[in-house]
Write a protein that holds these residues in place. Structure first.
Motif, PDB file in Angstrom:
ATOM      1  N   PHE A  49       0.871  -1.174   0.000  1.00 58.67           N
ATOM      2  CA  PHE A  49       0.000   0.000   0.000  1.00 58.67           C
ATOM      3  C   PHE A  49       0.910   1.226   0.000  1.00 58.67           C
ATOM      4  CE2 PHE A  49      -2.683   3.086   2.519  1.00 58.67           C
ATOM      5  CZ  PHE A  49      -3.540   3.384   1.481  1.00 58.67           C
ATOM      6  N   TYR A  50       0.647   2.156  -0.906  1.00 55.89           N
ATOM      7  CA  TYR A  50       1.507   3.333  -1.072  1.00 55.89           C
ATOM      8  C   TYR A  50       0.830   4.584  -0.531  1.00 55.89           C
ATOM      9  CZ  TYR A  50       4.362   0.305  -3.846  1.00 55.89           C
ATOM     10  OH  TYR A  50       5.160  -0.738  -4.232  1.00 55.89           O
ATOM     11  N   ILE A  51       1.579   5.306   0.281  1.00 52.53           N
ATOM     12  CA  ILE A  51       1.149   6.606   0.776  1.00 52.53           C
ATOM     13  C   ILE A  51       2.112   7.633   0.204  1.00 52.53           C
ATOM     14  CG2 ILE A  51       0.760   8.065   2.788  1.00 52.53           C
ATOM     15  CD1 ILE A  51       0.318   5.455   4.402  1.00 52.53           C
ATOM     16  N   PHE A  52       1.586   8.528  -0.622  1.00 51.55           N
ATOM     17  CA  PHE A  52       2.386   9.595  -1.211  1.00 51.55           C
ATOM     18  C   PHE A  52       2.158  10.864  -0.398  1.00 51.55           C
ATOM     19  CE2 PHE A  52       1.665   6.623  -4.648  1.00 51.55           C
ATOM     20  CZ  PHE A  52       2.880   6.592  -5.319  1.00 51.55           C
ATOM     21  N   VAL A  53       3.253  11.513  -0.037  1.00 47.88           N
ATOM     22  CA  VAL A  53       3.190  12.787   0.679  1.00 47.88           C
ATOM     23  C   VAL A  53       4.057  13.759  -0.106  1.00 47.88           C
ATOM     24  CG1 VAL A  53       3.685  14.010   2.828  1.00 47.88           C
ATOM     25  CG2 VAL A  53       2.907  11.627   2.904  1.00 47.88           C
ATOM     26  N   THR A  54       3.444  14.825  -0.607  1.00 45.25           N
ATOM     27  CA  THR A  54       4.231  15.752  -1.407  1.00 45.25           C
ATOM     28  C   THR A  54       3.827  17.197  -1.172  1.00 45.25           C
ATOM     29  OG1 THR A  54       5.087  16.252  -3.622  1.00 45.25           O
ATOM     30  CG2 THR A  54       2.785  15.556  -3.474  1.00 45.25           C
ATOM     31  N   ALA A  55       4.813  18.037  -1.252  1.00 47.58           N
ATOM     32  CA  ALA A  55       4.605  19.475  -1.185  1.00 47.58           C
ATOM     33  C   ALA A  55       4.309  19.992  -2.587  1.00 47.58           C
ATOM     34  CB  ALA A  55       5.864  20.147  -0.629  1.00 47.58           C
ATOM     35  N   THR A  56       3.962  21.264  -2.641  1.00 45.28           N
ATOM     36  CA  THR A  56       3.837  21.976  -3.913  1.00 45.28           C
ATOM     37  C   THR A  56       4.964  22.987  -3.946  1.00 45.28           C
ATOM     38  OG1 THR A  56       1.460  21.679  -4.020  1.00 45.28           O
ATOM     39  CG2 THR A  56       2.369  23.506  -5.289  1.00 45.28           C
ATOM     40  N   HIS A  57       5.585  23.120  -5.100  1.00 45.93           N
ATOM     41  CA  HIS A  57       6.750  23.999  -5.231  1.00 45.93           C
ATOM     42  C   HIS A  57       6.557  24.925  -6.425  1.00 45.93           C
ATOM     43  CE1 HIS A  57      10.888  25.269  -4.918  1.00 45.93           C
ATOM     44  NE2 HIS A  57      11.073  24.975  -6.181  1.00 45.93           N
ATOM     45  N   GLY A  58       7.106  26.112  -6.317  1.00 44.50           N
ATOM     46  CA  GLY A  58       7.096  27.037  -7.450  1.00 44.50           C
ATOM     47  C   GLY A  58       5.694  27.404  -7.883  1.00 44.50           C
ATOM     48  N   ASN A  59       5.414  27.238  -9.153  1.00 46.37           N
ATOM     49  CA  ASN A  59       4.111  27.599  -9.733  1.00 46.37           C
ATOM     50  C   ASN A  59       3.152  26.414  -9.764  1.00 46.37           C
ATOM     51  OD1 ASN A  59       4.760  30.311 -10.267  1.00 46.37           O
ATOM     52  ND2 ASN A  59       5.931  29.675 -12.069  1.00 46.37           N
ATOM     53  N   GLY A  60       3.013  25.735  -8.626  1.00 47.70           N
ATOM     54  CA  GLY A  60       2.104  24.599  -8.556  1.00 47.70           C
ATOM     55  C   GLY A  60       2.719  23.301  -9.017  1.00 47.70           C
ATOM     56  N   ASP A  61       4.032  23.232  -8.988  1.00 51.85           N
ATOM     57  CA  ASP A  61       4.745  22.046  -9.456  1.00 51.85           C
ATOM     58  C   ASP A  61       5.065  21.097  -8.311  1.00 51.85           C
ATOM     59  OD1 ASP A  61       4.896  23.018 -12.134  1.00 51.85           O
ATOM     60  OD2 ASP A  61       6.522  24.350 -11.497  1.00 51.85           O
ATOM     61  N   LEU A  62       5.498  19.910  -8.681  1.00 49.62           N
ATOM     62  CA  LEU A  62       6.018  18.964  -7.705  1.00 49.62           C
ATOM     63  C   LEU A  62       7.442  19.360  -7.344  1.00 49.62           C
ATOM     64  CD1 LEU A  62       4.662  15.725  -9.308  1.00 49.62           C
ATOM     65  CD2 LEU A  62       4.260  16.406  -6.954  1.00 49.62           C
ATOM     66  N   PRO A  63       7.889  19.014  -6.157  1.00 51.48           N
ATOM     67  CA  PRO A  63       9.292  19.239  -5.814  1.00 51.48           C
ATOM     68  C   PRO A  63      10.218  18.510  -6.781  1.00 51.48           C
ATOM     69  CG  PRO A  63       8.015  18.688  -3.860  1.00 51.48           C
ATOM     70  CD  PRO A  63       7.130  18.442  -5.046  1.00 51.48           C
ATOM     71  N   ALA A  64      11.433  18.975  -6.877  1.00 51.46           N
ATOM     72  CA  ALA A  64      12.402  18.401  -7.821  1.00 51.46           C
ATOM     73  C   ALA A  64      12.571  16.897  -7.640  1.00 51.46           C
ATOM     74  CB  ALA A  64      13.752  19.112  -7.700  1.00 51.46           C
ATOM     75  N   ASN A  65      12.569  16.426  -6.390  1.00 52.91           N
ATOM     76  CA  ASN A  65      12.797  14.992  -6.180  1.00 52.91           C
ATOM     77  C   ASN A  65      11.582  14.132  -6.549  1.00 52.91           C
ATOM     78  OD1 ASN A  65      11.370  15.814  -3.742  1.00 52.91           O
ATOM     79  ND2 ASN A  65      12.076  13.907  -2.808  1.00 52.91           N
ATOM     80  N   ALA A  66      10.447  14.745  -6.865  1.00 52.47           N
ATOM     81  CA  ALA A  66       9.256  13.987  -7.264  1.00 52.47           C
ATOM     82  C   ALA A  66       8.918  14.162  -8.742  1.00 52.47           C
ATOM     83  CB  ALA A  66       8.063  14.422  -6.420  1.00 52.47           C
ATOM     84  N   ALA A  67       9.501  15.158  -9.375  1.00 47.50           N
ATOM     85  CA  ALA A  67       9.147  15.485 -10.766  1.00 47.50           C
ATOM     86  C   ALA A  67       9.462  14.335 -11.725  1.00 47.50           C
ATOM     87  CB  ALA A  67       9.853  16.756 -11.204  1.00 47.50           C
ATOM     88  N   GLY A  68      10.575  13.673 -11.551  1.00 44.97           N
ATOM     89  CA  GLY A  68      10.945  12.570 -12.441  1.00 44.97           C
ATOM     90  C   GLY A  68       9.973  11.409 -12.364  1.00 44.97           C
ATOM     91  N   PHE A  69       9.504  11.109 -11.162  1.00 43.60           N
ATOM     92  CA  PHE A  69       8.518  10.037 -10.977  1.00 43.60           C
ATOM     93  C   PHE A  69       7.242  10.374 -11.749  1.00 43.60           C
ATOM     94  CE2 PHE A  69       5.080   7.854  -8.793  1.00 43.60           C
ATOM     95  CZ  PHE A  69       5.600   6.595  -8.567  1.00 43.60           C
ATOM     96  N   ARG A  70       6.763  11.595 -11.578  1.00 43.69           N
ATOM     97  CA  ARG A  70       5.549  12.024 -12.277  1.00 43.69           C
ATOM     98  C   ARG A  70       5.764  12.033 -13.790  1.00 43.69           C
ATOM     99  NH1 ARG A  70       2.668  17.256 -14.060  1.00 43.69           N
ATOM    100  NH2 ARG A  70       4.572  17.155 -15.233  1.00 43.69           N
ATOM    101  N   ASP A  71       6.920  12.510 -14.232  1.00 44.77           N
ATOM    102  CA  ASP A  71       7.213  12.543 -15.666  1.00 44.77           C
ATOM    103  C   ASP A  71       7.189  11.141 -16.259  1.00 44.77           C
ATOM    104  OD1 ASP A  71       7.475  15.278 -15.452  1.00 44.77           O
ATOM    105  OD2 ASP A  71       9.677  15.263 -15.557  1.00 44.77           O
ATOM    106  N   THR A  72       7.725  10.170 -15.535  1.00 43.24           N
ATOM    107  CA  THR A  72       7.710   8.783 -16.015  1.00 43.24           C
ATOM    108  C   THR A  72       6.277   8.276 -16.129  1.00 43.24           C
ATOM    109  OG1 THR A  72       9.883   8.359 -15.054  1.00 43.24           O
ATOM    110  CG2 THR A  72       8.539   6.429 -15.560  1.00 43.24           C
TER     111      THR A  72
END
Length: 152
Positions: A49-72
């Motif tokens: 079971f996966y629990i994702f916890v993420t902040a919002t950064h910049g102009n409504g983006d994902l933080p840098a360490n999460a952006a690659g996961f979302r892009d994939t």
């Protein structure tokens, strides 16, 4: 139950909240915390079971360490139909136009890949002054109630 708590953060707040979530459920479940930078969608397993916890950064983006996961997720569109997840977002209503869009964007991509969301997306507003764990811990308990009801 095996639980993976995955975070996206710029300032460390999401990672700290993951520690609180693990403290809340860790005696009942086998929990592991990881940065989204260290996980790929191909790593997700149906028995976890996966629990994702993420902040919002910049102009409504994902933080840098999460952006690659979302892009994939967006580029490869893997079949995640056997994956159950919950998602919690950290944001600040001072930035009303982009409030909690990071978690919303990640949730949208997970759902587009047919992952199964358990419970509502949890959100925290830093401008309230309320500690995020005061919102997240009851939310995570409700998600587990929903997961158990789904399995029944």
């Amino acid at each position: 139950m095996k639980v993976a708590i995955l975070y996206g953060t710029e300032s460390g707040n999401a990672e700290l909240l993951c520690d609180d979530i693990k403290d809340e459920i860790g005696e009942e479940h086998d929990c592991e915390i990881s940065s989204l930078a260290d996980v790929t969608p191909a790593d997700l397993e149906p028995e976890t079971f996966y629990i994702f916890v993420t902040a919002t950064h910049g102009n409504g983006d994902l933080p840098a360490n999460a952006a690659g996961f979302r892009d994939t997720l967006e580029e490869e569109r893997p079949d995640l139909s056997e994956i159950n997840f919950a998602i919690f977002g950290l944001g600040d209503m001072v930035f009303a136009e982009t409030f909690n869009q990071g978690s919303e964007k990640l949730m949208t991509e997970l759902l587009a890949c047919k992952a199964q969301q358990v419970g509502e997306r949890g959100i925290h507003d830093a401008s309230t002054g309320e500690p995020p764990e005061d919102i997240a811990l009851p939310w995570v308990r409700a998600c587990f109630d929903g997961l158990l009801a789904k399995a029944a």
